[in-house]
Design a protein around this motif. Sequence first.
Motif, PDB file in Angstrom:
ATOM      1  N   TYR A   1     -13.046 -18.811 -37.162  1.00  0.00           N
ATOM      2  CA  TYR A   1     -14.164 -17.887 -37.339  1.00  0.00           C
ATOM      3  C   TYR A   1     -15.214 -18.472 -38.276  1.00  0.00           C
ATOM      4  CZ  TYR A   1     -12.046 -13.978 -34.866  1.00  0.00           C
ATOM      5  OH  TYR A   1     -11.526 -13.172 -33.888  1.00  0.00           O
ATOM      6  N   GLY A   2     -16.475 -18.312 -37.868  1.00  0.00           N
ATOM      7  CA  GLY A   2     -17.597 -18.586 -38.738  1.00  0.00           C
ATOM      8  C   GLY A   2     -18.187 -17.263 -39.197  1.00  0.00           C
ATOM      9  N   ALA A   3     -19.310 -17.326 -39.900  1.00  0.00           N
ATOM     10  CA  ALA A   3     -19.913 -16.098 -40.431  1.00  0.00           C
ATOM     11  C   ALA A   3     -20.435 -15.183 -39.332  1.00  0.00           C
ATOM     12  CB  ALA A   3     -21.053 -16.460 -41.388  1.00  0.00           C
ATOM     13  N   TYR A   4     -20.682 -15.715 -38.143  1.00  0.00           N
ATOM     14  CA  TYR A   4     -21.270 -14.918 -37.070  1.00  0.00           C
ATOM     15  C   TYR A   4     -20.295 -14.701 -35.909  1.00  0.00           C
ATOM     16  CZ  TYR A   4     -25.380 -16.102 -39.774  1.00  0.00           C
ATOM     17  OH  TYR A   4     -26.276 -16.252 -40.816  1.00  0.00           O
ATOM     18  N   GLY A   5     -19.014 -14.999 -36.145  1.00  0.00           N
ATOM     19  CA  GLY A   5     -18.024 -14.771 -35.108  1.00  0.00           C
ATOM     20  C   GLY A   5     -17.196 -16.009 -34.803  1.00  0.00           C
ATOM     21  N   TRP A   6     -16.422 -15.919 -33.733  1.00  0.00           N
ATOM     22  CA  TRP A   6     -15.514 -16.998 -33.345  1.00  0.00           C
ATOM     23  C   TRP A   6     -16.272 -18.234 -32.907  1.00  0.00           C
ATOM     24  CZ3 TRP A   6     -10.663 -18.189 -34.094  1.00  0.00           C
ATOM     25  CH2 TRP A   6     -10.043 -19.165 -33.295  1.00  0.00           C
ATOM     26  N   MET A   7     -15.815 -19.408 -33.381  1.00  0.00           N
ATOM     27  CA  MET A   7     -16.443 -20.674 -33.031  1.00  0.00           C
ATOM     28  C   MET A   7     -15.399 -21.554 -32.355  1.00  0.00           C
ATOM     29  SD  MET A   7     -18.762 -21.276 -36.476  1.00  0.00           S
ATOM     30  CE  MET A   7     -19.605 -22.706 -35.787  1.00  0.00           C
ATOM     31  N   PRO A   8     -15.480 -21.722 -31.049  1.00  0.00           N
ATOM     32  CA  PRO A   8     -14.473 -22.519 -30.337  1.00  0.00           C
ATOM     33  C   PRO A   8     -14.591 -23.999 -30.654  1.00  0.00           C
ATOM     34  CG  PRO A   8     -16.207 -21.827 -28.839  1.00  0.00           C
ATOM     35  CD  PRO A   8     -16.468 -21.128 -30.137  1.00  0.00           C
ATOM     36  N   TYR A   9     -13.448 -24.660 -30.675  1.00  0.00           N
ATOM     37  CA  TYR A   9     -13.404 -26.114 -30.897  1.00  0.00           C
ATOM     38  C   TYR A   9     -13.215 -26.798 -29.550  1.00  0.00           C
ATOM     39  CZ  TYR A   9     -11.739 -30.687 -32.451  1.00  0.00           C
ATOM     40  OH  TYR A   9     -11.589 -32.032 -32.644  1.00  0.00           O
ATOM     41  N   TYR A  10     -14.180 -27.670 -29.194  1.00  0.00           N
ATOM     42  CA  TYR A  10     -14.172 -28.315 -27.879  1.00  0.00           C
ATOM     43  C   TYR A  10     -13.719 -29.772 -27.928  1.00  0.00           C
ATOM     44  CZ  TYR A  10     -16.909 -24.256 -26.422  1.00  0.00           C
ATOM     45  OH  TYR A  10     -17.338 -22.974 -26.159  1.00  0.00           O
ATOM     46  N   GLY A  11     -13.152 -30.191 -29.046  1.00  0.00           N
ATOM     47  CA  GLY A  11     -12.715 -31.574 -29.155  1.00  0.00           C
ATOM     48  C   GLY A  11     -13.747 -32.483 -29.784  1.00  0.00           C
ATOM     49  N   GLN A  12     -14.846 -31.906 -30.319  1.00  0.00           N
ATOM     50  CA  GLN A  12     -15.848 -32.723 -31.004  1.00  0.00           C
ATOM     51  C   GLN A  12     -15.261 -33.304 -32.287  1.00  0.00           C
ATOM     52  OE1 GLN A  12     -15.708 -29.393 -30.699  1.00  0.00           O
ATOM     53  NE2 GLN A  12     -17.255 -28.350 -31.941  1.00  0.00           N
ATOM     54  N   ALA A  13     -15.995 -34.210 -32.919  1.00  0.00           N
ATOM     55  CA  ALA A  13     -15.527 -34.805 -34.173  1.00  0.00           C
ATOM     56  C   ALA A  13     -15.242 -33.692 -35.173  1.00  0.00           C
ATOM     57  CB  ALA A  13     -16.578 -35.759 -34.728  1.00  0.00           C
TER      58      ALA A  13
END
Length: 461
Positions: free
Chosen positions: A373-385
Motif C-alpha cells: 500500500y502507498g498513500a493513495y491505495g494499493w500499488m502492484p509490483y510488476y517486477g520492476q527494479a
Amino acid sequence: MNDNIIHALVVQSKLAGDRSIAVSLYSDLIDMHPLLKTNEGYKRTTGYFLLGPHFRDEDTGYVLYPSTMIAQHMGVPYKHANTTRHLDDYKRDIAPSLEYSGYSKKDKKCRAILDTGMTELIDAVLEEKPEKKKYFYSGVVANEKNQLALDKQVHQEAKQQAFFYSDQRLIAGYLHRHPFSTFKRPVEENYEEARALARTAGMPKQRRHLLLQLQATRDNPKPYYYPVENNARIYSQSGLILMPKELRRTLWPGLFEGDLQSAQAGIMATLWGANLTSQILQDDVSLWDELMNQMGIVPEHKARAKPIVKQGYYSVGYGMKTGDVNRKVGTELGKVYIKRQKDMRFSDSAIMTDLLQARERTEARILKEGGMYGAYGWMPYYGQAMPSFHSHVLQTYELAIVAECFKVASDSQDFRIMYYQWDGFSFSVAPSREKRVVTSLQNAVQKKAREYGIYTKLVVE
C-alpha cells in the motif's frame, strides 16, 4: 535525475528550454557553423551544450545527454533515432573536441558529455556584454514582450498535463496560478549580486554551471512542474529550486523554507518496521547524530560527515548493495579526513543493521503479496527494479504529507508558497503573520503524519 525524468521534462516542456544569447555571438556562431541554420538537431544540441540548463551527474558533475533527449533534439521518435551517429556527425561538423561516454548498463547511467568542446564559447556567453539578445531556438528578439509571450505558451502547455495523483494536480495548479511578475521581479533585482556570488565557486566547471543556471532562471524565472511516470514527485527544469541554498537565498531574499525533517527515513521506518529509526525519530533525537555516534565519528567532524552518512542511509534504503554502500561511505569519509573512534563498517551500526533487516522483510512481503500500500491505495509490483518501486511508494507518502501545506495555502491570504521542493517548499509571509502561519503549517503536517503513523515534522527557517 534518471533518464526517464530527464526525458519527461524535455518532451513535456520544449518551450521552457529557449534561451537568450547576444546577437553578435549568435551571428558569429552561425558564421562559423552554417549548418546550424538548416540542421535543427545540430542547433538543439548546440543550445543544450552552450546555454543549458543542463542536467548533471551528481557524482561527477558531467553534463548528461541521454538517448531519449537526443532523439527529441533530432526531432525523430526514439526507436528510430541513431543517437550515436548524431553525436559522431555533430563532432565531425560542429565540435571536433567533443568527448562523451556511452550508456552504462552496470550503473544504469545515461550518456555523459565529458567535454562539450565549447568551453571558450560558454565563457563568451557568460561575459554578458551589454548588447541586444535574441532567443536561440525561436530566433525572436529577447525582450519583455516576447519573454511574457513565451511564458504564456509554456503555461498553456502545462495546463494540458495529466497528473497521476490528485495532490500533484493541486500543488502544480496552485503554483502555476502565480503571476509571472512575482518571479521576475526578485530575479531581476538580485541577479547581479547572485552572479557575483556564483563567480566565487571553487572549480571552473562548477562556476560555469551555476552561472548558466542563473542565466536560465533570468530567461525563465517562473518554474512549471510536470509529472513523471512511476514517480509521485513533480519536476521542474528551471527556477531557483535547482540552485544551491545560498545562491537561492541571494536571488530571492526573505523567503522562508519549510522542510519535512527526516521525512524519507520516517516513512521507511514506519512502512518497513525499522523500529530503531522510528524510536529515535519519535524521541525527537537527530537520526544522523545518533548514527554518527554509533560509527564513532568525533564531534568536531560531524558537520562534514553528516551529508555522507545521510546519503549512505538513503542508499541502503533505496536498495544499494551493502558492500557498495560500505565502500562509498568509507571512501567519502576518507576524502574529507573524518576521524573515527571505532573501526566499524557503515552497515554494522545498529541503526543500519535494523534498516537492512527491515528492508529484507519488506521485499519478501512485496514479492509474496504482489505489491504494497502507498498513500493513495494499493500499488502492484510488476517486477520492476525494487529500488524504483520502493522510491515510488515512499514518495506517495511524502506527497500526501507536504500537500497538506498547499491546502492550507490555498485557503489563506496570509502567505504564498512560491516553490515546491519535494519534501519541502519555499514561502513568503509578512513578519506580523509569520508565527500564525508557521503554526498552521506545522499542525497540518503533524496531523497528516500521525494519520500514517510516521514520525516527521515541519522545520521552518
